[in-house]
Design a protein around this motif. Structure first.
Motif, PDB file in Angstrom:
ATOM      1  N   LEU A   6       0.845  -1.187   0.000  1.00 38.82           N
ATOM      2  CA  LEU A   6       0.000   0.000   0.000  1.00 38.82           C
ATOM      3  C   LEU A   6       0.882   1.239   0.000  1.00 38.82           C
ATOM      4  O   LEU A   6       1.829   1.322   0.786  1.00 38.82           O
ATOM      5  N   LEU A   7       0.589   2.180  -0.888  1.00 44.53           N
ATOM      6  CA  LEU A   7       1.275   3.469  -0.895  1.00 44.53           C
ATOM      7  C   LEU A   7       0.364   4.479  -0.208  1.00 44.53           C
ATOM      8  O   LEU A   7      -0.755   4.724  -0.654  1.00 44.53           O
ATOM      9  N   LEU A   8       0.850   5.041   0.871  1.00 46.65           N
ATOM     10  CA  LEU A   8       0.119   6.053   1.634  1.00 46.65           C
ATOM     11  C   LEU A   8       0.747   7.410   1.329  1.00 46.65           C
ATOM     12  O   LEU A   8       1.922   7.631   1.619  1.00 46.65           O
ATOM     13  N   ILE A  52      -3.572   5.114  -1.020  1.00 47.60           N
ATOM     14  CA  ILE A  52      -4.415   6.047  -0.258  1.00 47.60           C
ATOM     15  C   ILE A  52      -3.793   7.411  -0.494  1.00 47.60           C
ATOM     16  O   ILE A  52      -2.641   7.650  -0.138  1.00 47.60           O
ATOM     17  N   LEU A  53      -4.554   8.295  -1.123  1.00 46.18           N
ATOM     18  CA  LEU A  53      -4.011   9.542  -1.640  1.00 46.18           C
ATOM     19  C   LEU A  53      -4.720  10.754  -1.057  1.00 46.18           C
ATOM     20  O   LEU A  53      -5.916  10.944  -1.265  1.00 46.18           O
ATOM     21  N   ASP A  54      -3.963  11.561  -0.334  1.00 48.86           N
ATOM     22  CA  ASP A  54      -4.458  12.835   0.179  1.00 48.86           C
ATOM     23  C   ASP A  54      -4.591  13.787  -1.007  1.00 48.86           C
ATOM     24  O   ASP A  54      -3.764  13.767  -1.918  1.00 48.86           O
ATOM     25  N   VAL A  55      -5.612  14.620  -1.011  1.00 50.34           N
ATOM     26  CA  VAL A  55      -5.779  15.538  -2.133  1.00 50.34           C
ATOM     27  C   VAL A  55      -5.105  16.885  -1.899  1.00 50.34           C
ATOM     28  O   VAL A  55      -4.792  17.586  -2.848  1.00 50.34           O
ATOM     29  N   GLY A  56      -4.854  17.251  -0.653  1.00 51.03           N
ATOM     30  CA  GLY A  56      -4.204  18.524  -0.356  1.00 51.03           C
ATOM     31  C   GLY A  56      -2.789  18.298   0.140  1.00 51.03           C
ATOM     32  O   GLY A  56      -2.582  18.071   1.323  1.00 51.03           O
TER      33      GLY A  56
END
Length: 71
Positions: A6-8, A52-56
């Motif tokens: 998983l890439l966080l 799991i990708l943060d948008v900001g």
């Protein structure tokens, strides 16, 4: 069974640490990065099963990376 990778991508250290700890307990192998540039580098080096990708993020929007991945 192979451990899912998983890439966080998250710049909030507290949130990322909590997610990493909990997901590791669930059997995931976690690679945590805190910028888009580091995420791009990691994606060139390996292919995760899940992102799991943060948008900001400090160097741009996670939406931009998501678009790149699906073009």
């Amino acid at each position: 069974m192979k451990t899912p990778k998983l890439l966080l991508v998250e710049d909030d250290t507290s949130l990322a640490t909590t997610l990493k700890e909990r997901l590791t307990k669930e059997g995931y192998s976690i690679c945590w990065v805190n910028t888009l540039s580091k995420a791009r580098s990691e994606l060139k080096a390996s292919t995760p099963n899940l992102i799991i990708l943060d948008v900001g993020l400090p160097d741009g929007s996670g939406f931009d990376l998501a678009k790149e991945l699906f073009e």
